[in-house]
Design a protein around this motif. Structure first.
Motif, PDB file in Angstrom:
ATOM      1  N   VAL A 129       0.869  -1.194   0.000  1.00 40.80           N
ATOM      2  CA  VAL A 129       0.000   0.000   0.000  1.00 40.80           C
ATOM      3  C   VAL A 129       0.892   1.226   0.000  1.00 40.80           C
ATOM      4  CG1 VAL A 129      -1.827   1.266   1.217  1.00 40.80           C
ATOM      5  CG2 VAL A 129      -1.665  -1.214   1.483  1.00 40.80           C
ATOM      6  N   LYS A 130       0.551   2.192  -0.818  1.00 37.46           N
ATOM      7  CA  LYS A 130       1.259   3.467  -0.764  1.00 37.46           C
ATOM      8  C   LYS A 130       0.229   4.597  -0.826  1.00 37.46           C
ATOM      9  CE  LYS A 130       5.368   5.791  -2.227  1.00 37.46           C
ATOM     10  NZ  LYS A 130       6.550   5.825  -3.052  1.00 37.46           N
ATOM     11  N   ILE A 131       0.345   5.509   0.126  1.00 38.41           N
ATOM     12  CA  ILE A 131      -0.601   6.630   0.170  1.00 38.41           C
ATOM     13  C   ILE A 131       0.043   7.851  -0.488  1.00 38.41           C
ATOM     14  CG2 ILE A 131      -2.031   8.099   1.650  1.00 38.41           C
ATOM     15  CD1 ILE A 131      -2.758   5.176   2.008  1.00 38.41           C
ATOM     16  N   HIS A 132      -0.705   8.482  -1.387  1.00 40.51           N
ATOM     17  CA  HIS A 132      -0.235   9.706  -2.034  1.00 40.51           C
ATOM     18  C   HIS A 132      -1.095  10.853  -1.495  1.00 40.51           C
ATOM     19  CE1 HIS A 132       1.947   6.968  -4.572  1.00 40.51           C
ATOM     20  NE2 HIS A 132       0.805   6.380  -4.902  1.00 40.51           N
ATOM     21  N   LEU A 133      -0.505  11.572  -0.546  1.00 41.50           N
ATOM     22  CA  LEU A 133      -1.258  12.591   0.187  1.00 41.50           C
ATOM     23  C   LEU A 133      -1.793  13.685  -0.727  1.00 41.50           C
ATOM     24  CD1 LEU A 133      -1.958  12.980   3.150  1.00 41.50           C
ATOM     25  CD2 LEU A 133       0.114  14.319   3.435  1.00 41.50           C
ATOM     26  N   SER A 134      -0.940  14.174  -1.627  1.00 43.90           N
ATOM     27  CA  SER A 134      -1.338  15.298  -2.473  1.00 43.90           C
ATOM     28  C   SER A 134      -2.473  14.915  -3.422  1.00 43.90           C
ATOM     29  CB  SER A 134      -0.154  15.832  -3.277  1.00 43.90           C
ATOM     30  OG  SER A 134       0.285  14.851  -4.172  1.00 43.90           O
ATOM     31  N   GLN A 135      -2.514  13.622  -3.776  1.00 42.23           N
ATOM     32  CA  GLN A 135      -3.571  13.165  -4.689  1.00 42.23           C
ATOM     33  C   GLN A 135      -4.804  12.670  -3.924  1.00 42.23           C
ATOM     34  OE1 GLN A 135      -1.842  10.082  -7.218  1.00 42.23           O
ATOM     35  NE2 GLN A 135       0.123  11.131  -7.177  1.00 42.23           N
ATOM     36  N   GLY A 136      -4.645  12.462  -2.612  1.00 45.57           N
ATOM     37  CA  GLY A 136      -5.745  11.899  -1.838  1.00 45.57           C
ATOM     38  C   GLY A 136      -6.087  10.503  -2.311  1.00 45.57           C
ATOM     39  N   ARG A 137      -5.052   9.721  -2.616  1.00 42.33           N
ATOM     40  CA  ARG A 137      -5.266   8.371  -3.151  1.00 42.33           C
ATOM     41  C   ARG A 137      -4.342   7.360  -2.506  1.00 42.33           C
ATOM     42  NH1 ARG A 137      -8.303   7.397  -7.406  1.00 42.33           N
ATOM     43  NH2 ARG A 137      -9.175   9.205  -8.460  1.00 42.33           N
ATOM     44  N   ALA A 138      -4.813   6.113  -2.460  1.00 46.58           N
ATOM     45  CA  ALA A 138      -3.963   4.999  -2.029  1.00 46.58           C
ATOM     46  C   ALA A 138      -3.768   4.070  -3.215  1.00 46.58           C
ATOM     47  CB  ALA A 138      -4.643   4.251  -0.894  1.00 46.58           C
ATOM     48  N   THR A 139      -2.524   3.698  -3.476  1.00 44.07           N
ATOM     49  CA  THR A 139      -2.254   2.697  -4.510  1.00 44.07           C
ATOM     50  C   THR A 139      -2.029   1.366  -3.804  1.00 44.07           C
ATOM     51  OG1 THR A 139      -1.230   4.358  -5.915  1.00 44.07           O
ATOM     52  CG2 THR A 139      -0.745   2.063  -6.424  1.00 44.07           C
ATOM     53  N   VAL A 140      -2.815   0.364  -4.194  1.00 45.31           N
ATOM     54  CA  VAL A 140      -2.796  -0.926  -3.499  1.00 45.31           C
ATOM     55  C   VAL A 140      -2.496  -2.047  -4.485  1.00 45.31           C
ATOM     56  CG1 VAL A 140      -4.109  -2.489  -2.009  1.00 45.31           C
ATOM     57  CG2 VAL A 140      -4.603  -0.043  -1.963  1.00 45.31           C
ATOM     58  N   VAL A 141      -1.565  -2.913  -4.130  1.00 40.05           N
ATOM     59  CA  VAL A 141      -1.337  -4.147  -4.884  1.00 40.05           C
ATOM     60  C   VAL A 141      -1.884  -5.285  -4.031  1.00 40.05           C
ATOM     61  CG1 VAL A 141       0.361  -5.682  -5.932  1.00 40.05           C
ATOM     62  CG2 VAL A 141       0.738  -3.201  -5.954  1.00 40.05           C
ATOM     63  N   ALA A 142      -2.804  -6.055  -4.634  1.00 33.08           N
ATOM     64  CA  ALA A 142      -3.470  -7.122  -3.873  1.00 33.08           C
ATOM     65  C   ALA A 142      -3.813  -8.276  -4.799  1.00 33.08           C
ATOM     66  CB  ALA A 142      -4.738  -6.582  -3.219  1.00 33.08           C
ATOM     67  N   ASP A 143      -4.134  -9.418  -4.174  1.00 34.59           N
ATOM     68  CA  ASP A 143      -4.625 -10.550  -4.969  1.00 34.59           C
ATOM     69  C   ASP A 143      -5.863 -10.111  -5.749  1.00 34.59           C
ATOM     70  OD1 ASP A 143      -2.706 -12.158  -3.911  1.00 34.59           O
ATOM     71  OD2 ASP A 143      -4.026 -13.184  -2.491  1.00 34.59           O
ATOM     72  N   GLU A 144      -5.977 -10.667  -6.945  1.00 33.27           N
ATOM     73  CA  GLU A 144      -7.143 -10.355  -7.782  1.00 33.27           C
ATOM     74  C   GLU A 144      -8.440 -10.710  -7.061  1.00 33.27           C
ATOM     75  OE1 GLU A 144      -8.501  -8.556 -10.788  1.00 33.27           O
ATOM     76  OE2 GLU A 144      -6.603  -9.382 -11.494  1.00 33.27           O
ATOM     77  N   THR A 145      -8.333 -11.699  -6.153  1.00 30.23           N
ATOM     78  CA  THR A 145      -9.537 -12.213  -5.479  1.00 30.23           C
ATOM     79  C   THR A 145     -10.075 -11.282  -4.391  1.00 30.23           C
ATOM     80  OG1 THR A 145      -8.082 -13.408  -3.984  1.00 30.23           O
ATOM     81  CG2 THR A 145      -8.946 -14.655  -5.865  1.00 30.23           C
ATOM     82  N   VAL A 146      -9.286 -10.294  -3.986  1.00 26.50           N
ATOM     83  CA  VAL A 146      -9.753  -9.391  -2.917  1.00 26.50           C
ATOM     84  C   VAL A 146     -10.829  -8.457  -3.478  1.00 26.50           C
ATOM     85  CG1 VAL A 146      -9.112  -7.618  -1.229  1.00 26.50           C
ATOM     86  CG2 VAL A 146      -7.495  -9.444  -1.787  1.00 26.50           C
ATOM     87  N   PRO A 147     -12.049  -8.524  -2.940  1.00 27.17           N
ATOM     88  CA  PRO A 147     -13.115  -7.660  -3.496  1.00 27.17           C
ATOM     89  C   PRO A 147     -12.884  -6.181  -3.150  1.00 27.17           C
ATOM     90  CG  PRO A 147     -13.936  -8.932  -1.633  1.00 27.17           C
ATOM     91  CD  PRO A 147     -12.535  -9.388  -1.865  1.00 27.17           C
ATOM     92  N   ASN A 148     -13.292  -5.321  -4.047  1.00 29.67           N
ATOM     93  CA  ASN A 148     -13.079  -3.874  -3.851  1.00 29.67           C
ATOM     94  C   ASN A 148     -13.787  -3.343  -2.599  1.00 29.67           C
ATOM     95  OD1 ASN A 148     -11.479  -3.797  -6.058  1.00 29.67           O
ATOM     96  ND2 ASN A 148     -12.997  -2.841  -7.426  1.00 29.67           N
ATOM     97  N   GLU A 149     -14.859  -4.034  -2.213  1.00 28.25           N
ATOM     98  CA  GLU A 149     -15.597  -3.587  -1.025  1.00 28.25           C
ATOM     99  C   GLU A 149     -14.695  -3.569   0.209  1.00 28.25           C
ATOM    100  OE1 GLU A 149     -16.796  -5.944  -3.149  1.00 28.25           O
ATOM    101  OE2 GLU A 149     -18.180  -4.546  -4.114  1.00 28.25           O
ATOM    102  N   LYS A 150     -13.714  -4.457   0.227  1.00 28.88           N
ATOM    103  CA  LYS A 150     -12.795  -4.521   1.372  1.00 28.88           C
ATOM    104  C   LYS A 150     -12.000  -3.217   1.517  1.00 28.88           C
ATOM    105  CE  LYS A 150     -13.371  -8.699   3.011  1.00 28.88           C
ATOM    106  NZ  LYS A 150     -13.802  -8.916   4.405  1.00 28.88           N
ATOM    107  N   PHE A 151     -11.641  -2.620   0.386  1.00 29.74           N
ATOM    108  CA  PHE A 151     -10.861  -1.374   0.420  1.00 29.74           C
ATOM    109  C   PHE A 151     -11.741  -0.213   0.899  1.00 29.74           C
ATOM    110  CE2 PHE A 151      -9.033  -3.899  -3.149  1.00 29.74           C
ATOM    111  CZ  PHE A 151      -7.923  -4.352  -2.448  1.00 29.74           C
ATOM    112  N   ILE A 152     -12.993  -0.235   0.412  1.00 31.20           N
ATOM    113  CA  ILE A 152     -13.962   0.791   0.842  1.00 31.20           C
ATOM    114  C   ILE A 152     -14.140   0.704   2.363  1.00 31.20           C
ATOM    115  CG2 ILE A 152     -16.405   1.471   0.698  1.00 31.20           C
ATOM    116  CD1 ILE A 152     -15.105   2.005  -1.931  1.00 31.20           C
ATOM    117  N   GLU A 153     -14.298  -0.535   2.831  1.00 31.18           N
ATOM    118  CA  GLU A 153     -14.501  -0.791   4.261  1.00 31.18           C
ATOM    119  C   GLU A 153     -13.297  -0.304   5.079  1.00 31.18           C
ATOM    120  OE1 GLU A 153     -14.851  -4.931   6.497  1.00 31.18           O
ATOM    121  OE2 GLU A 153     -16.280  -4.790   4.846  1.00 31.18           O
ATOM    122  N   ALA A 154     -12.099  -0.603   4.587  1.00 29.05           N
ATOM    123  CA  ALA A 154     -10.882  -0.228   5.324  1.00 29.05           C
ATOM    124  C   ALA A 154     -10.738   1.293   5.434  1.00 29.05           C
ATOM    125  CB  ALA A 154      -9.657  -0.817   4.645  1.00 29.05           C
TER     126      ALA A 154
END
Lengths: 116, 260
Positions: free
Chosen positions: A73-98
């Motif tokens: 995981v890498k957070i880009h403060l100026s962009q207000g974004r997180a770049t995440v590398v994860a298994d394809e199987t991880v549902p996007n809802e998990k990121f929303i939840e986190a």
């Protein structure tokens, strides 16, 4: 004598059964290893609204890293974004939840790439 | 000694987990994460140092549990003072890109340790609200907290209001880096005030107790993705303590770190 030979045969058949079982377990293990080796990763970006300080970024990073299957995981403060590398199987809802559990407001999720 | 207890009181309520150094803030602790804070407050006139160990734990994204352990060193005596346990609940949250607005309420109890000259010896209730507006390099925080003391057999510590207003300014880096979240330096300016009623002994008001004071404070902090180091210098600009008492200048140094 016969009972002894029967016992010997039993021992042999037991050994064969065990051999078969061990082979099965090993095959399953190899199968999992193969799936793991060839499973696709995905790189996504998650919009995190409300971020404006490094320690808040650190908290979001920690929360996303708790998701099983997340590799980096890498957070880009100026962009207000997180770049995440994860298994394809991880549902996007998990990121929303986190992001929500970290106390911030999640926005769009964009898939950047898939890789093997 | 009464000035000391007022100083005490102010320090107890001045915990924080995000940006301001001496005030409550609304920025939350993430669920199942924690922030530890170790803070030293030194008042040379009162000859007193309060070393505070505090833990804030995120029960939920919007609910934080705060436990504080203040250890006091004061002219010949030292020990654990009264222990506040607070819950903070975020009620309003509005997040945009590089901007957040939060309004939270907080409440809890203060458990006396009954230490001879350090404890206030009355169970206390605290209730208040906290406001935060953060926008890129600027942050404003304000809080108002009421502290009610339940009388014990013959002693009733005065009830009090605590209020803080803080402004912070990120001066380095001037512009955020394109990638990642680099550490940053902030300047911090605060007003930290307390108004306290007189104590009562056997229902008789004690002349040299209670009053009000207001600090003008300025400080600096270094913030990374996992810890905060900060220092604050406080000058009393309103010093209206009852009786022949006054507050001196005060230093705060503090360390905060994410845990779990």
């Amino acid at each position: 004598m016969e009972p002894d030979s029967e016992k010997a045969c039993d021992k042999m058949s037991c050994l064969r059964d065990w051999e078969v079982k061990v082979k099965k377990v090993f095959s399953i293990f190899l199968l999992f290893m193969a799936i793991e080796a060839f499973a696709a990763d995905k790189t996504i970006t998650v919009q995190v609204k409300g971020l404006s300080c490094p320690i808040c970024a650190g908290a979001v990073e920690k929360q996303i890293k708790k998701i099983p299957g997340v590799k980096s995981v890498k957070i880009h403060l100026s962009q207000g974004r997180a770049t995440v590398v994860a298994d394809e199987t991880v549902p996007n809802e998990k990121f929303i939840e986190a992001v929500t559990e970290a106390g911030f407001t999640p926005g769009d999720i964009e898939k950047v790439e898939s890789s093997k | 000694m009464r000035a000391v207890s007022l100083l005490f009181f102010a320090v107890f309520t001045q915990i924080s987990w995000a940006m301001p150094i001496a005030t409550e803030v609304a920025l939350p602790v993430a669920r199942d994460q924690g922030v530890v804070r170790i803070k030293s407050t030194v008042n040379s006139q009162a000859q007193k140092t309060i070393n505070l160990f505090a833990l804030a734990y995120g029960l939920h994204a919007d609910t934080t549990l705060i436990v504080m352990l203040p250890y006091v060193h004061s002219s010949g005596t030292s020990g654990l003072s009264d222990v506040p346990i607070l819950l903070r609940q975020t009620l309003i949250k509005s997040d945009e890109h590089l901007r957040t607005l939060r309004l939270a309420v907080l409440g809890g109890i203060e458990i006396p340790t009954w230490h001879d000259s350090i404890s206030q010896k009355n169970v206390g209730l605290k209730a208040g609200s906290v406001f935060t507006l953060q926008s890129d390099r600027h942050e404003v925080d304000a809080d108002l907290i009421y502290s009610h003391k339940f009388p014990s057999a013959d002693f009733n510590k005065g009830n009090a209001f605590i209020y803080d207003l803080a402004y912070q300014f990120r001066f380095y880096p001037w512009n955020l880096v394109e990638e990642g979240a680099s550490s940053q330096w902030n300047l911090d300016f605060e007003l930290n005030g307390t108004y306290e009623e007189r104590d009562k002994v056997d229902s008789v008001e004690q002349v040299s107790t209670g009053g009000q004071h207001l600090y003008l404070s300025s400080g600096i902090q270094w913030v990374t993705t996992s810890l905060v180091l900060e220092g604050l210098y406080q000058i009393p600009i309103v010093n209206q303590l009852n009786g022949d008492r006054s507050f001196g200048h005060q230093f705060i140094v503090s360390f905060r770190s994410l845990v779990f």
